[in-house]
Design an enzyme around this catalytic site. Structure first.
Site, PDB file in Angstrom:
ATOM      1  N   CYS A  72       7.171  -7.159   6.830  1.00 14.51           N
ATOM      2  CA  CYS A  72       8.401  -6.660   7.450  1.00 14.51           C
ATOM      3  C   CYS A  72       8.862  -7.651   8.506  1.00 14.51           C
ATOM      4  O   CYS A  72       8.056  -8.181   9.260  1.00 14.51           O
ATOM      5  CB  CYS A  72       8.158  -5.297   8.093  1.00 14.51           C
ATOM      6  SG  CYS A  72       9.651  -4.586   8.816  1.00 14.51           S
ATOM      7  N   CYS A 115       3.310  -2.242  15.458  1.00 17.42           N
ATOM      8  CA  CYS A 115       3.162  -1.934  14.034  1.00 17.42           C
ATOM      9  C   CYS A 115       2.372  -3.016  13.299  1.00 17.42           C
ATOM     10  O   CYS A 115       2.636  -4.206  13.447  1.00 17.42           O
ATOM     11  CB  CYS A 115       4.549  -1.788  13.410  1.00 17.42           C
ATOM     12  SG  CYS A 115       4.503  -1.580  11.620  1.00 17.42           S
ATOM     13  N   GLU A 126       0.814  -1.208   0.000  1.00 18.48           N
ATOM     14  CA  GLU A 126       0.000   0.000   0.000  1.00 18.48           C
ATOM     15  C   GLU A 126       0.847   1.255   0.000  1.00 18.48           C
ATOM     16  O   GLU A 126       2.032   1.230   0.333  1.00 18.48           O
ATOM     17  CB  GLU A 126      -0.953  -0.022   1.189  1.00 18.48           C
ATOM     18  CG  GLU A 126      -0.229  -0.191   2.492  1.00 18.48           C
ATOM     19  CD  GLU A 126      -1.180  -0.473   3.646  1.00 18.48           C
ATOM     20  OE1 GLU A 126      -1.951  -1.449   3.552  1.00 18.48           O
ATOM     21  OE2 GLU A 126      -1.140   0.262   4.622  1.00 18.48           O
ATOM     22  N   HIS A 145      11.740   5.800  19.150  1.00 14.11           N
ATOM     23  CA  HIS A 145      10.524   5.459  19.911  1.00 14.11           C
ATOM     24  C   HIS A 145      10.723   5.159  21.396  1.00 14.11           C
ATOM     25  O   HIS A 145       9.787   5.285  22.176  1.00 14.11           O
ATOM     26  CB  HIS A 145       9.763   4.283  19.284  1.00 14.11           C
ATOM     27  CG  HIS A 145       9.375   4.469  17.860  1.00 14.11           C
ATOM     28  ND1 HIS A 145       9.024   5.677  17.314  1.00 14.11           N
ATOM     29  CD2 HIS A 145       9.298   3.576  16.827  1.00 14.11           C
ATOM     30  CE1 HIS A 145       8.736   5.530  16.028  1.00 14.11           C
ATOM     31  NE2 HIS A 145       8.900   4.271  15.703  1.00 14.11           N
ATOM     32  N   CYS A 183       0.559   2.917   7.740  1.00 12.22           N
ATOM     33  CA  CYS A 183       0.898   1.987   6.674  1.00 12.22           C
ATOM     34  C   CYS A 183       0.890   0.569   7.203  1.00 12.22           C
ATOM     35  O   CYS A 183       1.345   0.289   8.293  1.00 12.22           O
ATOM     36  CB  CYS A 183       2.256   2.336   6.078  1.00 12.22           C
ATOM     37  SG  CYS A 183       2.058   3.207   4.527  1.00 12.22           S
TER      38      CYS A 183
HETATM   39  N1  SAH Z   1      10.423   0.274   8.782  1.00 15.18           N
HETATM   40  C1  SAH Z   1      10.717   1.658   8.794  1.00 15.18           C
HETATM   41  C2  SAH Z   1       9.825   2.477   7.910  1.00 15.18           C
HETATM   42  C3  SAH Z   1       8.383   2.115   7.893  1.00 15.18           C
HETATM   43  S1  SAH Z   1       7.492   2.388   9.395  1.00 15.18           S
HETATM   44  C4  SAH Z   1      10.741   2.205  10.198  1.00 15.18           C
HETATM   45  O1  SAH Z   1      10.293   1.503  11.096  1.00 15.18           O
HETATM   46  O2  SAH Z   1      11.207   3.310  10.377  1.00 15.18           O
HETATM   47  C5  SAH Z   1       7.336   4.161   9.388  1.00 15.18           C
HETATM   48  C6  SAH Z   1       7.072   4.772  10.760  1.00 15.18           C
HETATM   49  O3  SAH Z   1       5.740   4.489  11.202  1.00 15.18           O
HETATM   50  C7  SAH Z   1       7.994   4.232  11.844  1.00 15.18           C
HETATM   51  O4  SAH Z   1       8.481   5.284  12.635  1.00 15.18           O
HETATM   52  C8  SAH Z   1       7.067   3.331  12.599  1.00 15.18           C
HETATM   53  O5  SAH Z   1       7.520   3.087  13.886  1.00 15.18           O
HETATM   54  C9  SAH Z   1       5.776   4.096  12.548  1.00 15.18           C
HETATM   55  N2  SAH Z   1       4.574   3.322  12.867  1.00 15.18           N
HETATM   56  C10 SAH Z   1       4.386   2.000  12.790  1.00 15.18           C
HETATM   57  N3  SAH Z   1       3.143   1.669  13.204  1.00 15.18           N
HETATM   58  C11 SAH Z   1       2.521   2.829  13.530  1.00 15.18           C
HETATM   59  C12 SAH Z   1       1.232   3.169  14.003  1.00 15.18           C
HETATM   60  N4  SAH Z   1       0.317   2.235  14.201  1.00 15.18           N
HETATM   61  N5  SAH Z   1       0.957   4.465  14.243  1.00 15.18           N
HETATM   62  C13 SAH Z   1       1.865   5.428  14.007  1.00 15.18           C
HETATM   63  N6  SAH Z   1       3.096   5.178  13.550  1.00 15.18           N
HETATM   64  C14 SAH Z   1       3.435   3.891  13.309  1.00 15.18           C
HETATM   65 FE1  SF4 Z   2       8.885  -2.921  10.198  1.00 20.26          FE
HETATM   66 FE2  SF4 Z   2       6.810  -1.675  11.251  1.00 20.26          FE
HETATM   67 FE3  SF4 Z   2       9.030  -1.947  12.665  1.00 20.26          FE
HETATM   68 FE4  SF4 Z   2       9.007  -0.273  10.561  1.00 20.26          FE
HETATM   69  S1  SF4 Z   2       7.814  -0.076  12.443  1.00 20.26           S
HETATM   70  S2  SF4 Z   2      10.575  -1.790  11.101  1.00 20.26           S
HETATM   71  S3  SF4 Z   2       7.610  -1.392   9.211  1.00 20.26           S
HETATM   72  S4  SF4 Z   2       7.712  -3.618  11.963  1.00 20.26           S
END
Ligand code: SAH
Ligand code: SF4
Length: 339
Positions: free
Chosen positions: A109, A116, A89, A213, A329
């Protein structure tokens, strides 16, 4: 056979040179692909017939199919099907200054972050460069509008797909490609330390964001398994190295999770970790995914923000996009895969 969208202009130049053809042909092909947006070599009317035959033998036009669109006032979400039926997506965020697109870099992932939606479904495979490029092309075609900026923050860990992501940057940044300025491109990583160091030598001025985080190893390791491989000290050291090599400010992403990482004490730990570094903190409101995690309460979020701000570290709260359309996402895909 290769997907033509997998090739940077330099790759194409090598192809033409190997055929003893002039390298400006590569520019012509690129203009047909990314300026005129044709979908076959036959439409490239300034190429000789024999060359078109050769190109057809060596390359195909990779396709992705738009399966579903969900729209909200400030965001659209797109579900795509790839050639092997994998689902990914992309999310379009409508700012007053233009459109930015959040693209996926992998099918699923493997990093397994507890909060996530993408991490709930194991990686099936990485996306090719062409599959990332096509997400942009498909949405520009659908909207009949230019995308102004790209964030690689969709499904997947981009630095677990490093080479393809780097090639993707070359294609979209190329003035003869999608001509998206490097400063309008951002990549986010959960903290693959060796790749952060490698990225420090990548010459394009792409923005780097780190999903920190958590400010202590105990909780970061609990919720982000990657931290067991590369702890916070190593991660911060790699960020310092990146900054010293590139002189660029790094974004630190921090999701505010209710009663997990949003106390004043947590804010102070974060300040201690980041003080003096050329970073800026982006506080992210959590999108619920049906797990045990909840977004921070308003007053805790405000207090956290104020504490960081008063320390002198630059801090912003990310705007929440597409609340009504599972905009985090991975959420839409997770639902579709469950079905
Ligand atoms: N894997 C990479 C990029 C994709 S995730 C990473 O983790 O950085 C992109 C961002 O969205 C990351 O900071 C991740 O922690 C955050 N994210 C994941 N799930 C989320 C959620 N449910 N609400 C808000 N941010 C979220
Ligand atoms: Fe993978 Fe989601 Fe962690 Fe980003 S936040 S590394 S997409 S599991």
């Amino acid at each position: 056979m290769k997907n033509i969208y997998d090739l940077s202009r330099d790759d194409l130049i090598i192809y033409f040179e190997n055929k003893n053809l002039k390298k400006y042909k590569a520019v012509q092909v690129y203009e047909w692909l990314y300026d005129k947006r044709v979908n076959s070599f036959e439409e490239m009317t300034n190429l000789k017939k024999e060359l078109i035959e050769d190109l057809n033998k060596d390359f195909y036009f990779g396709k992705i199919t738009l399966e579903k669109v969900q729209t909200d006032k400030d965001a659209n979400k797109y579900l795509f099907k790839l050639e092997d039926d994998s689902l990914i997506e992309a999310v379009l965020m409508k700012h007053n200054y233009g459109n930015s697109l959040c693209i996926s870099s992998q099918v699923g992932c493997n990093m397994g972050c507890a909060f996530c939606a993408s991490g709930k479904l194991k990686k099936v495979r990485s996306l090719t460069c062409g599959e990332m490029v096509k997400q942009i092309l498909a949405i520009e075609e659908k909207l009949n509008k230019k995308i102004n900026s790209i964030v690689v923050m969709g499904i997947g860990e981009p630095f677990d797909n490093y080479d393809n992501v780097i090639n993707f940057f070359k294609v979209i940044n190329d003035p003869k490609g999608l001509a998206i300025g490097a400063r309008h491109i951002t990549v986010s990583t959960s903290g693959l330390v060796p790749k952060i160091k490698e990225f420090a030598s990548f010459p394009m001025q792409v923005n780097l964001a780190i999903s920190l985080h958590f400010a202590d190893d105990e909780s970061r390791s609990k919720y982000m398994p990657i931290n067991r491989a590369y702890g916070i000290k190593e991660l911060i050291d790699s960020i310092k190295y990146y900054i010293s090599k590139t002189n660029r400010r790094v974004t630190i992403e921090y999701i505010l999770l209710d009663c997990i990482n949003d106390s004043i004490g947590d804010a102070k730990k974060l300040i201690k970790l980041l003080k003096g570094l050329n970073v800026y903190v982006n506080l992210i409101p959590y999108n619920e995914t049906g797990s045990e995690f909840k977004p921070s309460k308003e007053k805790n979020k405000d207090a956290f923000y104020q504490t960081i701000k008063e320390s002198g570290i630059v801090v912003t709260v990310r705007r929440r996009f597409g609340e009504n359309i599972d905009a985090a996402c991975g959420q839409l895909r997770a639902k579709e895969v469950k079905k």
